[in-house]
Design a protein around this motif. Structure first.
Motif, PDB file in Angstrom:
ATOM      1  N   THR A 431       0.837  -1.192   0.000  1.00 38.53           N
ATOM      2  CA  THR A 431       0.000   0.000   0.000  1.00 38.53           C
ATOM      3  C   THR A 431       0.874   1.245   0.000  1.00 38.53           C
ATOM      4  O   THR A 431       1.831   1.333   0.774  1.00 38.53           O
ATOM      5  N   ILE A 432       0.553   2.171  -0.890  1.00 35.59           N
ATOM      6  CA  ILE A 432       1.283   3.431  -0.948  1.00 35.59           C
ATOM      7  C   ILE A 432       0.338   4.549  -0.516  1.00 35.59           C
ATOM      8  O   ILE A 432      -0.700   4.761  -1.132  1.00 35.59           O
ATOM      9  N   PHE A 433       0.732   5.225   0.562  1.00 35.20           N
ATOM     10  CA  PHE A 433      -0.121   6.261   1.144  1.00 35.20           C
ATOM     11  C   PHE A 433       0.096   7.618   0.525  1.00 35.20           C
ATOM     12  O   PHE A 433       1.168   7.907   0.023  1.00 35.20           O
ATOM     13  N   GLY A 434      -0.905   8.455   0.674  1.00 33.36           N
ATOM     14  CA  GLY A 434      -0.809   9.825   0.205  1.00 33.36           C
ATOM     15  C   GLY A 434      -1.162   9.873  -1.263  1.00 33.36           C
ATOM     16  O   GLY A 434      -1.701   8.914  -1.821  1.00 33.36           O
ATOM     17  N   ARG A 435      -0.890  11.002  -1.864  1.00 36.76           N
ATOM     18  CA  ARG A 435      -1.123  11.112  -3.298  1.00 36.76           C
ATOM     19  C   ARG A 435      -0.226  12.235  -3.771  1.00 36.76           C
ATOM     20  O   ARG A 435      -0.333  13.353  -3.290  1.00 36.76           O
ATOM     21  N   SER A 436       0.694  11.937  -4.645  1.00 31.02           N
ATOM     22  CA  SER A 436       1.588  12.987  -5.112  1.00 31.02           C
ATOM     23  C   SER A 436       1.788  12.857  -6.605  1.00 31.02           C
ATOM     24  O   SER A 436       1.633  11.779  -7.169  1.00 31.02           O
ATOM     25  N   GLU A 437       2.119  13.975  -7.220  1.00 33.80           N
ATOM     26  CA  GLU A 437       2.405  13.972  -8.641  1.00 33.80           C
ATOM     27  C   GLU A 437       3.609  13.072  -8.893  1.00 33.80           C
ATOM     28  O   GLU A 437       3.645  12.296  -9.823  1.00 33.80           O
ATOM     29  N   ARG A 438       4.588  13.210  -7.984  1.00 30.65           N
ATOM     30  CA  ARG A 438       5.782  12.401  -8.069  1.00 30.65           C
ATOM     31  C   ARG A 438       5.420  10.921  -8.070  1.00 30.65           C
ATOM     32  O   ARG A 438       5.975  10.129  -8.804  1.00 30.65           O
ATOM     33  N   GLY A 439       4.433  10.590  -7.211  1.00 30.50           N
ATOM     34  CA  GLY A 439       4.019   9.192  -7.100  1.00 30.50           C
ATOM     35  C   GLY A 439       3.545   8.642  -8.434  1.00 30.50           C
ATOM     36  O   GLY A 439       3.852   7.505  -8.784  1.00 30.50           O
ATOM     37  N   SER A 440       2.802   9.465  -9.200  1.00 28.48           N
ATOM     38  CA  SER A 440       2.300   8.906 -10.451  1.00 28.48           C
ATOM     39  C   SER A 440       3.432   8.751 -11.463  1.00 28.48           C
ATOM     40  O   SER A 440       3.402   7.854 -12.299  1.00 28.48           O
ATOM     41  N   VAL A 441       4.451   9.594 -11.366  1.00 32.34           N
ATOM     42  CA  VAL A 441       5.625   9.422 -12.216  1.00 32.34           C
ATOM     43  C   VAL A 441       6.391   8.150 -11.807  1.00 32.34           C
ATOM     44  O   VAL A 441       6.783   7.346 -12.645  1.00 32.34           O
ATOM     45  N   PHE A 442       6.554   7.952 -10.497  1.00 31.89           N
ATOM     46  CA  PHE A 442       7.218   6.732 -10.012  1.00 31.89           C
ATOM     47  C   PHE A 442       6.491   5.491 -10.542  1.00 31.89           C
ATOM     48  O   PHE A 442       7.102   4.542 -11.007  1.00 31.89           O
TER      49      PHE A 442
END
Ligand SMILES: *[C@@H]1O[C@H](CO)[C@@H](O)[C@H](O)[C@H]1NC(C)=O
Ligand SMILES: *[C@@H]1O[C@H](CO)[C@@H](O)[C@H](O)[C@H]1NC(C)=O
Ligand SMILES: *[C@@H]1O[C@H](CO)[C@@H](O)[C@H](O)[C@H]1NC(C)=O
Ligand SMILES: *[C@@H]1O[C@H](CO)[C@@H](O)[C@H](O)[C@H]1NC(C)=O
Ligand SMILES: *[C@@H]1O[C@H](CO)[C@@H](O)[C@H](O)[C@H]1NC(C)=O
Ligand SMILES: *[C@@H]1O[C@H](CO)[C@@H](O)[C@H](O)[C@H]1NC(C)=O
Length: 448
Positions: A431-442
């Motif tokens: 599970t990956i918490f939070g929501r970031s623009e970086r996260g969608s790039v990762f």
């Protein structure tokens, strides 16, 4: 009469003969029984560690997709690609190195294996000590196994010639100076700041740039290009799941890190009765691997300790798992607080230093900051459940590799252990918490 030394010689000879005959016999007809017996007599920890080291958690390696991709490219003997040494944590180094190799494939070039810039051990926020000075970096073996990379490439991508370092080219003065190349130089169109969004044109764009810099009529081989550090650039989906699922395995963690992870897991397994078998992938319902990303090198976009600790504890309590392995470089104060808070819920939290002892602990102490993070990484891969924040490439690396290991673990778990926090990605195991623009790039660009 035989003298005592003669008897000794005879006895030695007979013993040797016996061993030879027995070995031959065992190998010929009783090999599996023999192995079984050896397993019974070896001590538990030794066996656990050697099983762990004997193969990776992902199971058998299938390099066919890499072979197919390499076979589909146009290779130019004497065209060499080197890449700037990479600074940062293992998530960043891993992605930049794979990007370098993938770029060399697109270019049809020979590869000088990239090096790693070791961060300042006294101030881990300083990723590039000696800035302004020459950045030679350390050989890849600092974190990953060169031999494994070289042999796998030799087997799956024989078209690509591999140099361990620029030293291998010391007698070719004309390549000492490399021509710079970057995604900007070749005018690649980038989405979200770093992601190549026109993959079919990439090969042509690279070729066009090379032809401009070194026109073909008077180009002299060998010729070297040097790629600036490039990461989070290739959409892993583009090359298909078989390639994406095998490519990251070119980089195998340093043996010391794997050995320590094995020792730590053995301790967890014994201490809490998990009965782990390192030959058998991820065992569910064992322990939660929690990544708390609050080291001093984080930037302002990463949530603070309080918010991360809150959602990790929420996750842990709802998971009903009672043992947590905490992977973090957080301050002593924060870890103590976290351990105490979890204890209120009858949850035991351990760090790697709590489950290593003796020689293993001494070895851990000799490792650098990022090498120690690699020990955590190898332990976290095997956690029954895993959670970490969206801003962390390290957490995404783990989640995506765990998804690959489990054959794309569906996210339909009925006992999804999150009550409140926002979740950017989850499957049955991670599970990956939070929501970031970086996260969608990762999510788009990390090879498992
Ligand atoms: C890489 O592997 C190939 C094939 O086994 C071998 O010939 C070569 O010497 C290796 N390169 C280095 C630098 O060890
Ligand atoms: C923790 O365990 C103790 C003793 O078994 C029990 O009394 C207590 O209610 C538990 N606390 C929680 C939060 O589960
Ligand atoms: C696990 O590690 C702890 C701390 O070093 C040690 O006290 C314990 O004996 C170890 N347990 C096993 C099964 O090795
Ligand atoms: C989740 O999906 C998988 C594959 O579609 C299925 O085998 C499994 O039973 C599902 N689990 C639950 C809890 O619905
Ligand atoms: C579960 O997976 C599906 C398909 O991959 C995705 O569309 C959906 O958003 C996921 N659900 C959650 C809660 O992440
Ligand atoms: C990434 O770029 C695409 C295309 O430019 C855009 O539609 C999308 O919203 C961006 N995603 C994020 C997370 O910024």
């Amino acid at each position: 009469m035989l003298g005592s030394s003669g008897v000794l010689r005879l006895v030695k000879f007979a013993a040797l003969l016996l061993i030879v005959v027995w070995c031959l016999g065992s190998f010929v007809s009783y090999e599996s029984t023999y192995n079984g017996l050896v397993r019974t007599f070896k001590d538990g920890k030794h066996l656990f560690v050697s099983d762990f080291l004997a193969q990776e958690i992902d199971g058998d390696f299938d390099g066919r997709a890499i072979s197919a991709l390499c076979a589909s490219k146009q290779w130019t003997p004497g065209l060499i690609l080197s890449c700037d040494p990479t600074p940062g944590g293992i998530g960043q180094v891993r992605n930049a190195h794979l990007t370098c190799i993938r770029f060399a494939m697109e270019m049809g070039a020979e590869l000088v294996v990239p090096r790693i810039v070791k961060r300042d051990e006294k101030d881990i926020a300083v990723l590039m000590p000696n800035v302004g000075g020459p950045q030679r970096g350390h050989p890849i073996d600092y974190l990953f196994k060169f031999e494994h990379l070289n042999q796998t490439l030799a087997a799956c991508c024989p078209q690509m010639k591999v140099y361990r370092s620029m030293d291998d080219l010391y007698n070719v003065p004309q390549v000492m100076k490399g021509h710079p190349i970057s995604l900007y130089d070749i005018h690649a169109s980038l989405a979200n700041g770093s992601v190549i969004d026109d993959m079919p044109s990439l090969g042509q764009q690279i070729k066009k740039y090379i032809d401009e810099v070194a026109p073909t009529d008077n180009r002299v081989y060998p010729i070297r290009f040097n790629l600036a550090v490039t990461k989070w650039a290739f959409q892993t989906a583009y090359d298909g799941p078989a390639f994406a699922g095998s490519f990251g395995r070119l980089l195998r963690a340093h043996e010391d890190a794997r050995r320590l992870a094995a020792a730590a897991l053995y301790n967890l397994s014994k201490g809490f009765g998990f009965n782990l078998d390192p030959r058998k992938g991820i065992k569910e319902s064992t322990f939660v691997g929690a990544h708390l990303r609050t080291e001093t090198d984080v930037d302002s976009l990463v949530p603070d300790y309080e918010s991360q600790a809150a959602y990790l504890l929420d996750f842990i309590v709802n998971s009903r798992v009672r043992v947590v392995f905490l992977a973090t470089g957080a301050t002593e104060e924060q870890t103590t607080a976290f351990v105490a808070r979890a204890r209120d819920f009858n949850v035991t939290v351990v760090l790697k230093k709590d489950i290593l002892h003796g020689d293993d602990l001494a070895l851990l102490d000799r490792l650098s900051w990022d090498q120690r993070a690699l020990v955590d990484y190898e332990i976290m891969l095997r956690a029954g459940l895993m959670a970490g924040p969206s801003e962390s490439g390290y957490a995404w690396n783990l989640a995506l590799r765990r998804r690959a290991i489990s054959g794309g673990a569906p996210n339909n778990s009925s006992a999804f252990p999150v009550s409140s926090a926002r979740v950017q990605y989850h499957d049955r195991l991670s599970t990956i918490f939070g929501r970031s623009e970086r996260g969608s790039v990762f999510m788009q660009t990390i090879w498992p």
